[in-house]
Enzyme design. Structure first.
Site, PDB file in Angstrom:
ATOM      1  N   THR A  87       7.855  -0.898 -11.986  1.00  0.00           N
ATOM      2  CA  THR A  87       6.585  -1.580 -12.181  1.00  0.00           C
ATOM      3  C   THR A  87       5.817  -1.580 -10.866  1.00  0.00           C
ATOM      4  O   THR A  87       6.389  -1.362  -9.793  1.00  0.00           O
ATOM      5  CB  THR A  87       6.801  -3.029 -12.639  1.00  0.00           C
ATOM      6  OG1 THR A  87       7.509  -3.744 -11.606  1.00  0.00           O
ATOM      7  CG2 THR A  87       7.620  -3.079 -13.924  1.00  0.00           C
ATOM      8  N   GLU A 134       7.511  -1.332 -19.211  1.00  0.00           N
ATOM      9  CA  GLU A 134       8.681  -1.809 -19.952  1.00  0.00           C
ATOM     10  C   GLU A 134       8.723  -1.303 -21.394  1.00  0.00           C
ATOM     11  O   GLU A 134       9.729  -1.475 -22.089  1.00  0.00           O
ATOM     12  CB  GLU A 134       8.697  -3.341 -19.952  1.00  0.00           C
ATOM     13  CG  GLU A 134       8.986  -3.965 -18.597  1.00  0.00           C
ATOM     14  CD  GLU A 134       7.746  -4.206 -17.731  1.00  0.00           C
ATOM     15  OE1 GLU A 134       7.827  -4.976 -16.763  1.00  0.00           O
ATOM     16  OE2 GLU A 134       6.678  -3.616 -18.048  1.00  0.00           O
ATOM     17  N   LYS A 147      -9.152 -21.578 -17.342  1.00  0.00           N
ATOM     18  CA  LYS A 147      -9.096 -22.828 -18.091  1.00  0.00           C
ATOM     19  C   LYS A 147     -10.133 -23.783 -17.507  1.00  0.00           C
ATOM     20  O   LYS A 147      -9.957 -24.342 -16.422  1.00  0.00           O
ATOM     21  CB  LYS A 147      -7.705 -23.451 -18.028  1.00  0.00           C
ATOM     22  CG  LYS A 147      -7.471 -24.502 -19.113  1.00  0.00           C
ATOM     23  CD  LYS A 147      -6.003 -24.780 -19.328  1.00  0.00           C
ATOM     24  CE  LYS A 147      -5.779 -25.644 -20.551  1.00  0.00           C
ATOM     25  NZ  LYS A 147      -4.357 -25.922 -20.789  1.00  0.00           N
ATOM     26  N   TRP A 189      -9.985 -22.612 -22.825  1.00  0.00           N
ATOM     27  CA  TRP A 189      -9.746 -21.272 -22.289  1.00  0.00           C
ATOM     28  C   TRP A 189     -10.995 -20.407 -22.379  1.00  0.00           C
ATOM     29  O   TRP A 189     -11.719 -20.422 -23.380  1.00  0.00           O
ATOM     30  CB  TRP A 189      -8.614 -20.589 -23.060  1.00  0.00           C
ATOM     31  CG  TRP A 189      -7.247 -21.113 -22.708  1.00  0.00           C
ATOM     32  CD1 TRP A 189      -6.953 -22.242 -21.992  1.00  0.00           C
ATOM     33  CD2 TRP A 189      -5.998 -20.532 -23.071  1.00  0.00           C
ATOM     34  NE1 TRP A 189      -5.597 -22.395 -21.890  1.00  0.00           N
ATOM     35  CE2 TRP A 189      -4.983 -21.367 -22.545  1.00  0.00           C
ATOM     36  CE3 TRP A 189      -5.631 -19.417 -23.791  1.00  0.00           C
ATOM     37  CZ2 TRP A 189      -3.632 -21.098 -22.712  1.00  0.00           C
ATOM     38  CZ3 TRP A 189      -4.286 -19.129 -23.968  1.00  0.00           C
ATOM     39  CH2 TRP A 189      -3.298 -19.963 -23.425  1.00  0.00           C
TER      40      TRP A 189
END
Length: 542
Positions: free
Chosen positions: A187, A332, A440, A445
């Site tokens: 990654t 992944e 937020k 949100w």
């Protein structure tokens, strides 16, 4: 009672064997680091891959040992894809855009036995060689005439073409356990050290089958495929394997990824399909538009790695008649999880609704299951409105990172992606934010991705990034960072007015900051963490 069918393991080498036997005369075209264009066939690819497999044995490489590559998209890199994995070793593709300290960490962590590299990366390799102990042999991916004079390898710098010429092309691909490791990819490590994902032969072949399907990348022997996404990044989204499976002509761009170079290659080789990240396509579209030109052969492009702006989809489809397939995945996931291809009943929808669908990341490939859950881990409905944490599982999803001391990341058998998403009743997933990027404000949100998509619709915006900035009253408020197009005199108030009617008023950013550039990571993604460090207290009193 068991079925009475043959048992043959799913192996990476079988893809090359198929290409050689059934598509042996199909072409592979590569722009080389040396400055010229190389052409040969799948039959020649297979022959040279067998030579390199023999060469690895001569170097003492054993099954399961990791072999590093630091290389662009090209035929020699393709040969290593099969020579290494097919002979039972593990192909470890390294990202040259990483910092040298990160590269050194990854090479040491993987314990690479041999390191192959393109000449472009000689200075980087010399820096790495002074920091690591694990590679025993360094191989320059060139011929004897272009070999560098380098003194930092302790006499263990070898020539790729010498290894090929000195080796026999008779090699029997071993019958491996399909669950044995085939390749390793780390990654990008924007937070903490990079983590290794170890793919198996089985997972790679299953990913190849699924990604080539009509409702996925829709690849066939009639295609000319240009993988712009790097072969050092999650195996170029599987395109080198897919091309072998279906027998498509392959075109490799080498190191030249600017708009001019890509457009010339697309036209010269009559590319029909390509794949890459939005930042690369911005350069291509800008070049084509500046020429007043269009694409004579390209008919579709897969865009992933970051959300595809609606304006980019419109440019490809409306101005150039190039279908956009919006995709999502992760290292992944090998990497593809979803692709946005329409169902039958959606084909006749009005254009605005079709465009709204294309802004989504799409539906799962067969072999991937997904769900969204709330903070308590309870599954949320597929209503297209309820946002939750996206989790996946499937045949090519990792269950544990590489390393003996690593704890499995799974939650009740599901891999937590770190994305906030919705899923509609047709199974189309849309990422509304990364969990670490969501804003937020006053307990509600706000999607930074939605804000960026609106900004990209403005004709004078080149790049747009929305981050959460701390606010004395609302805890957080959206802050919009913008790179203007050349020659633009766009003002902040003008851009904020552009949001009227396009998002809820309270979603509109409180301010716009114009910047010269935005930081990009090793895979072309915007490094929002760096921007939050720099601008995260913009709204707070000095």
């Amino acid at each position: 009672m068991q079925g009475l069918m043959m048992q043959q393991p799913l192996l990476v080498a079988s893809l090359l064997t198929h290409a050689e036997r059934h598509h042996g005369e199909q072409k592979i075209v590569s722009r080389r680091v040396e400055g010229d264009v190389h052409r040969y066939t799948y039959r020649q690819l297979a022959k040279r891959a067998r030579r390199m497999a023999n060469a690895l044995g001569t170097l003492g490489v054993k099954r399961g040992e990791r072999i590093g590559t630091l290389a662009w998209n090209g035929y020699r890199h393709m040969e290593l894809y099969f020579a290494v994995s097919g002979s039972g070793s593990v192909l470890h593709t390294l990202n040259p855009r990483l910092h040298v300290d990160q590269l050194a960490y990854i090479i040491e962590h993987a314990e690479d036995r041999v390191l192959f590299f393109d000449l472009t990366f000689l200075p980087l390799i010399e820096s790495v060689a002074r920091r690591v102990k694990s590679p025993k042999v360094f191989v320059a991916m060139t011929d004897r005439a272009h070999m560098p004079q380098a003194d930092d390898f302790g006499g263990m710098l070898m020539c790729y073409e010498d290894l090929i010429e000195q080796s026999d092309d008779v090699f029997e691909w071993p019958l491996l356990d399909e669950n044995s490791a085939s390749s390793l990819c780390y990654t990008s490590g924007t937070t903490g050290n990079p983590k290794g994902v170890l793919y198996s032969h089985r997972s790679t072949v299953l990913h190849t089958y699924a990604a080539a399907l009509p409702d996925a990348m829709n690849c066939s022997a009639r295609d000319v495929i240009l993988p712009v996404v790097p072969m050092f990044h999650v195996n170029a989204w599987g395109l080198p394997y897919i091309a072998c499976m279906v027998g498509a002509k392959l075109v490799f761009p080498g190191p030249a990824l600017d708009g001019k170079s890509l457009y010339e290659l697309i036209e010269q080789e009559q590319v029909t399909m390509s794949a890459g990240v939005p930042t690369v396509w911005q350069g291509l579209l800008a070049h084509v538009d500046a020429l007043g030109a269009t694409f004579s052969s390209m008919r579709r492009t897969v865009i992933g790695g970051a959300p595809c702006p609606t304006a980019m989809t419109d440019a490809f489809q409306n101005r150039h008649q190039v279908e956009v397939l919006h995709a999502w995945g992760m290292t992944e996931l090998s990497p593809i999880g979803t692709i946005c291809s329409f169902k039958a009943h959606q084909q006749s929808l009005p254009m605005p609704q079709r465009h709204a669908l294309q802004a989504k990341q799409g539906r799962s490939l067969c072999g991937i299951d997904m769900r969204i859950v709330d903070a308590n881990g309870d599954e949320l409905p597929w209503d297209g409105e309820s946002p939750g944490d996206l989790q996946v599982r499937g045949h090519w999803v990792t269950q544990q990172y590489f390393g003996a001391d690593v704890v499995s990341p799974l939650c009740d058998g599901w891999f937590p992606t770190g994305d906030i998403a919705t899923i509609d009743r047709d199974g189309f997933m849309q990422i509304t934010d990364r969990s670490k990027d969501v804003i937020k404000s006053g307990g509600e949100w706000i999607s930074s991705a939605a804000i960026e998509n609106v900004a990209y619709l403005h004709p004078e915006v080149s790049m747009a990034v929305c981050i959460a900035a701390r606010h004395p009253k609302w805890d957080e408020r959206p802050l919009l960072l913008v790179v203007k197009k050349s020659g633009s005199e766009l003002a902040g108030d003008e851009l904020l007015s552009f949001f009227n009617g396009r998002v809820a008023r309270w979603w509109t950013p409180d301010a716009v900051v114009f910047v010269e550039t935005v930081p990009l990571g090793a895979t072309g993604k915007v490094l929002k963490n760096q921007l939050r460090d720099q601008f995260g207290e913009y709204y707070l009193p000095a």
